[in-house]
Design a protein around this motif. Structure first.
Motif, PDB file in Angstrom:
ATOM      1  N   TRP A  28       0.811  -1.222   0.000  1.00  0.00           N
ATOM      2  CA  TRP A  28       0.000   0.000   0.000  1.00  0.00           C
ATOM      3  C   TRP A  28       0.842   1.268   0.000  1.00  0.00           C
ATOM      4  O   TRP A  28       0.421   2.296  -0.543  1.00  0.00           O
ATOM      5  N   PHE A  29       2.020   1.206   0.614  1.00  0.00           N
ATOM      6  CA  PHE A  29       2.869   2.393   0.713  1.00  0.00           C
ATOM      7  C   PHE A  29       4.079   2.305  -0.215  1.00  0.00           C
ATOM      8  O   PHE A  29       5.121   2.889   0.063  1.00  0.00           O
ATOM      9  N   ASP A  30       3.937   1.590  -1.304  1.00  0.00           N
ATOM     10  CA  ASP A  30       4.987   1.562  -2.317  1.00  0.00           C
ATOM     11  C   ASP A  30       5.259   2.991  -2.784  1.00  0.00           C
ATOM     12  O   ASP A  30       4.332   3.813  -2.891  1.00  0.00           O
ATOM     13  N   VAL A  31       6.521   3.296  -3.061  1.00  0.00           N
ATOM     14  CA  VAL A  31       6.891   4.680  -3.400  1.00  0.00           C
ATOM     15  C   VAL A  31       6.163   5.186  -4.639  1.00  0.00           C
ATOM     16  O   VAL A  31       6.015   6.397  -4.827  1.00  0.00           O
ATOM     17  N   GLY A  32       5.700   4.251  -5.460  1.00  0.00           N
ATOM     18  CA  GLY A  32       4.942   4.673  -6.645  1.00  0.00           C
ATOM     19  C   GLY A  32       3.620   5.323  -6.291  1.00  0.00           C
ATOM     20  O   GLY A  32       3.037   6.041  -7.103  1.00  0.00           O
ATOM     21  N   PHE A  33       3.128   5.077  -5.061  1.00  0.00           N
ATOM     22  CA  PHE A  33       1.866   5.645  -4.617  1.00  0.00           C
ATOM     23  C   PHE A  33       2.053   6.856  -3.710  1.00  0.00           C
ATOM     24  O   PHE A  33       1.083   7.387  -3.170  1.00  0.00           O
ATOM     25  N   LEU A  34       3.306   7.271  -3.517  1.00  0.00           N
ATOM     26  CA  LEU A  34       3.583   8.379  -2.606  1.00  0.00           C
ATOM     27  C   LEU A  34       3.828   9.671  -3.378  1.00  0.00           C
ATOM     28  O   LEU A  34       4.359   9.658  -4.489  1.00  0.00           O
ATOM     29  N   GLU A  35       3.469  10.772  -2.770  1.00  0.00           N
ATOM     30  CA  GLU A  35       3.652  12.097  -3.369  1.00  0.00           C
ATOM     31  C   GLU A  35       4.735  12.855  -2.605  1.00  0.00           C
ATOM     32  O   GLU A  35       4.692  12.932  -1.377  1.00  0.00           O
ATOM     33  N   LEU A  36       5.711  13.383  -3.338  1.00  0.00           N
ATOM     34  CA  LEU A  36       6.737  14.218  -2.719  1.00  0.00           C
ATOM     35  C   LEU A  36       6.241  15.653  -2.665  1.00  0.00           C
ATOM     36  O   LEU A  36       5.862  16.230  -3.681  1.00  0.00           O
ATOM     37  N   ARG A  37       6.233  16.232  -1.467  1.00  0.00           N
ATOM     38  CA  ARG A  37       5.790  17.614  -1.312  1.00  0.00           C
ATOM     39  C   ARG A  37       6.833  18.417  -0.545  1.00  0.00           C
ATOM     40  O   ARG A  37       7.455  17.905   0.388  1.00  0.00           O
ATOM     41  N   ARG A  38       6.986  19.658  -0.943  1.00  0.00           N
ATOM     42  CA  ARG A  38       7.833  20.563  -0.167  1.00  0.00           C
ATOM     43  C   ARG A  38       7.016  21.121   0.996  1.00  0.00           C
ATOM     44  O   ARG A  38       5.848  21.501   0.829  1.00  0.00           O
ATOM     45  N   ILE A  39       7.621  21.157   2.162  1.00  0.00           N
ATOM     46  CA  ILE A  39       7.003  21.754   3.341  1.00  0.00           C
ATOM     47  C   ILE A  39       7.714  23.077   3.609  1.00  0.00           C
ATOM     48  O   ILE A  39       8.933  23.101   3.805  1.00  0.00           O
ATOM     49  N   SER A  40       6.982  24.163   3.588  1.00  0.00           N
ATOM     50  CA  SER A  40       7.584  25.489   3.756  1.00  0.00           C
ATOM     51  C   SER A  40       6.876  26.249   4.872  1.00  0.00           C
ATOM     52  O   SER A  40       5.902  25.762   5.457  1.00  0.00           O
ATOM     53  N   TRP A  41       7.358  27.449   5.143  1.00  0.00           N
ATOM     54  CA  TRP A  41       6.745  28.285   6.173  1.00  0.00           C
ATOM     55  C   TRP A  41       5.325  28.671   5.780  1.00  0.00           C
ATOM     56  O   TRP A  41       4.506  29.022   6.626  1.00  0.00           O
ATOM     57  N   ASP A  42       5.002  28.587   4.491  1.00  0.00           N
ATOM     58  CA  ASP A  42       3.658  28.900   4.007  1.00  0.00           C
ATOM     59  C   ASP A  42       2.716  27.702   4.080  1.00  0.00           C
ATOM     60  O   ASP A  42       1.529  27.824   3.761  1.00  0.00           O
ATOM     61  N   SER A  43       3.229  26.553   4.476  1.00  0.00           N
ATOM     62  CA  SER A  43       2.376  25.370   4.615  1.00  0.00           C
ATOM     63  C   SER A  43       1.409  25.571   5.784  1.00  0.00           C
ATOM     64  O   SER A  43       1.642  26.412   6.663  1.00  0.00           O
ATOM     65  N   PRO A  44       0.318  24.811   5.836  1.00  0.00           N
ATOM     66  CA  PRO A  44      -0.637  24.944   6.954  1.00  0.00           C
ATOM     67  C   PRO A  44       0.053  24.759   8.308  1.00  0.00           C
ATOM     68  O   PRO A  44       0.974  23.949   8.446  1.00  0.00           O
ATOM     69  N   ALA A  45      -0.392  25.518   9.283  1.00  0.00           N
ATOM     70  CA  ALA A  45       0.208  25.442  10.616  1.00  0.00           C
ATOM     71  C   ALA A  45       0.125  24.034  11.185  1.00  0.00           C
ATOM     72  O   ALA A  45       1.030  23.575  11.890  1.00  0.00           O
ATOM     73  N   SER A  46      -0.960  23.327  10.860  1.00  0.00           N
ATOM     74  CA  SER A  46      -1.112  21.962  11.371  1.00  0.00           C
ATOM     75  C   SER A  46      -0.015  21.046  10.849  1.00  0.00           C
ATOM     76  O   SER A  46       0.450  20.143  11.563  1.00  0.00           O
ATOM     77  N   LEU A  47       0.428  21.284   9.623  1.00  0.00           N
ATOM     78  CA  LEU A  47       1.498  20.471   9.047  1.00  0.00           C
ATOM     79  C   LEU A  47       2.845  20.823   9.682  1.00  0.00           C
ATOM     80  O   LEU A  47       3.655  19.942   9.988  1.00  0.00           O
ATOM     81  N   ILE A  48       3.079  22.113   9.900  1.00  0.00           N
ATOM     82  CA  ILE A  48       4.329  22.524  10.548  1.00  0.00           C
ATOM     83  C   ILE A  48       4.393  21.979  11.976  1.00  0.00           C
ATOM     84  O   ILE A  48       5.465  21.596  12.465  1.00  0.00           O
ATOM     85  N   GLU A  49       3.254  21.910  12.634  1.00  0.00           N
ATOM     86  CA  GLU A  49       3.208  21.316  13.972  1.00  0.00           C
ATOM     87  C   GLU A  49       3.618  19.844  13.931  1.00  0.00           C
ATOM     88  O   GLU A  49       4.213  19.325  14.880  1.00  0.00           O
ATOM     89  N   LYS A  50       3.292  19.169  12.831  1.00  0.00           N
ATOM     90  CA  LYS A  50       3.696  17.765  12.680  1.00  0.00           C
ATOM     91  C   LYS A  50       5.225  17.665  12.616  1.00  0.00           C
ATOM     92  O   LYS A  50       5.814  16.715  13.144  1.00  0.00           O
ATOM     93  N   LEU A  51       5.876  18.629  11.952  1.00  0.00           N
ATOM     94  CA  LEU A  51       7.343  18.623  11.913  1.00  0.00           C
ATOM     95  C   LEU A  51       7.910  18.712  13.325  1.00  0.00           C
ATOM     96  O   LEU A  51       8.850  17.994  13.684  1.00  0.00           O
ATOM     97  N   ILE A  52       7.342  19.614  14.110  1.00  0.00           N
ATOM     98  CA  ILE A  52       7.811  19.786  15.490  1.00  0.00           C
ATOM     99  C   ILE A  52       7.612  18.492  16.276  1.00  0.00           C
ATOM    100  O   ILE A  52       8.483  18.059  17.027  1.00  0.00           O
TER     101      ILE A  52
END
Length: 486
Positions: free
Chosen positions: A200-224
């Motif tokens: 299910w998590f084969d790399v062919g099914f994964l999306e590469l995304r850049r995470i930046s300061w403009d990303s949603p705050a909820s996503l930046i909280e995940k980094l922390i």
């Protein structure tokens, strides 16, 4: 058991006297064919046939049977995928409210009660041998695989069918992992889940995304939350890591769209980094991207313990390298600045063996510096306790560097590097490039590696060559690293 026996036993159990209770329980154990004495752990099969719940057991026998029936209903061949997923969703909702010992029973049911039919497997094995003898290997393999697939796999597929099903399964496995060492009965479920997740998590099914300061705050909280290498201490800290001279990328799955499965933090600078402190300095001025020639991968964090064994870190690095090269054609060097998390604990156990590898002159120099000739393991380890205070030409400092080089490049286990970070990068085709004294002067860095850090260099032209070397038991390393070897 007759109705009269059951009533008599139940009445006896209502007595308040402890002695009467014990006598009643003993009688219950004798009249219930599958129930042993209370201090003996019962197997799942025994509990499914029993009447009473004993001490420390989660679900009662009645609840076990009902839960098993509900799990079997999920894979009823007469219901659709949608209906099966709906039933699985209902079980997941009940599971979420259950205490840990009852969840453990659900794991056991999924692991032990959904196995391949033994007789069908035997027949399939015999048929496979017959087909192979006739030269029909391909057909034989397909038939054998179909016959030996366990209903457990079908159960997991049905759980994945409802919207939050994959999230539920990943969290279930994460919680179950801590019980695997003490309860081997769960291994079948664990192996099945790892196999399914790898699909299910084969790399062919994964999306590469850049995470930046403009990303949603909820996503930046995940980094922390998920940062596993260098703790993020504040919002200004995370902002620094997402500044103009930095890049952060993560792999995402469509069924977990707000959760990075793994992410990497990159610094774009003009030379090979030797210390983590400047990279984490919140007051530092952003580097000039026009002069950036080097991409430093200084933190890679897996975020989902439930996906243990599913490998996508190597693909992440390759995809990030390609993305960076497209954005910054000047980049020529791709390297890590990595911790050596297992070094100090390894050296504590192997210091005597390392001293035995030294030539007489080096051993004498070390002894004079420490004040004991010849130095023993305890003398050396004591002298190394304050590594940041050691002078540049200190024999103790040189010995620590030599031991670190040996640990990373020569002390193999089953043909693989002992250090987990080294296994990851070297397995992806990198080579050990340079050891960095005081690379991580933090308390954590000193505690795990005497403050040492290492650069693993990704030479894009030699990745395959380095993998072949590692498979042959030779760790790819620069001449500088090899110069430290004993």
């Amino acid at each position: 058991m007759s109705a009269t026996d059951w009533i008599n036993r139940s009445v006896a159990l209502l007595g308040s006297d402890k002695k009467n209770k014990k006598t009643a329980l003993d009688a219950a154990a004798k009249t219930t064919s599958a129930a042993p004495v209370a201090d003996v752990a019962r197997s799942l099969r025994e509990r499914l046939k029993a009447t009473l719940r004993l001490k420390d057991e989660g679900l009662s026998p009645r609840q076990l049977r009902r839960t098993l029936a509900e799990l079997k209903a999920v894979i009823d061949p007469n219901v659709s995928e949608v209906e099966g997923g709906r039933r699985a969703s209902g079980i997941a909702a009940l599971y979420a409210r259950a205490p840990l010992n009852e969840r453990h029973d659900v794991w056991l049911l999924m692991s032990e009660e959904f196995v391949a039919d033994v007789e069908k497997a035997k027949l399939a094995q015999a048929q496979y041998a017959a087909d192979v003898d006739k030269g029909n290997e391909a057909v034989a393999e397909v038939r054998y695989r179909r016959a030996t697939v366990s209903p457990r796999r079908r159960l997991l597929q049905r759980f994945s069918a409802f919207p939050d099903g994959i999230r539920f399964l990943v969290d279930l496995r994460a919680e179950m992992l801590s019980s695997l060492k003490t309860d081997k009965r769960l291994q079948a479920l664990d192996v099945e889940m790892e196999y399914m997740f790898s699909t299910w998590f084969d790399v062919g099914f994964l999306e590469l995304r850049r995470i930046s300061w403009d990303s949603p705050a909820s996503l930046i909280e995940k980094l922390i939350k998920y940062e596993a290498v260098h703790d993020i201490k504040s919002w200004s800290d995370v902002k620094n890591r997402l500044d103009s001279d930095r890049r952060c990328y993560g792999f995402f799955h469509t069924r977990l769209p707000t959760e990075p499965l793994i992410f990497v933090e990159v610094a774009l600078i003009d030379s090979l980094a030797s210390c983590i402190t400047p990279l984490l300095d919140e007051t530092a001025v952003a580097a000039d991207l026009e002069k950036a020639t080097t991409a430093i991968f200084y933190s890679i964090s897996n975020t989902q313990p439930g996906l243990r064994g599913v490998s996508f870190g190597d693909s992440l690095i390759k995809r990030v390298v390609d993305t960076l090269k497209d954005e910054f054609p000047r980049l020529k060097v791709f390297s890590t600045l990595s911790p050596i998390p297992g070094f100090k604990s390894w050296l504590t156990k192997n210091a005597a063996a390392m001293l035995a590898l030294m030539d007489e002159k080096s051993l004498a120099n070390l002894g004079r510096a420490i004040g004991f000739e010849p130095p023993g393991a305890g003398h050396f380890l004591s002298a190394a306790e304050n590594p940041l205070s050691l002078a540049d030409k200190s024999p103790v400092r040189l010995m620590l560097l030599r031991c670190a080089a040996h640990f990373l490049g020569q002390a193999l286990g089953n043909g693989r590097p002992l250090d987990s970070v080294a296994r990851f990068h070297l397995g992806n085709g990198a080579r050990i490039e340079r050891l960095n004294w005081a690379g991580d002067p933090s308390a954590k860095g000193v505690k795990q590696s005497y403050g040492l850090m290492v650069n693993y260099l990704y030479d894009l032209r030699k990745l395959d060559k380095h993998r072949v070397m590692l498979a042959q038991g030779k760790v790819p390393a620069s001449s500088e690293i090899e110069g430290f070897y004993f």
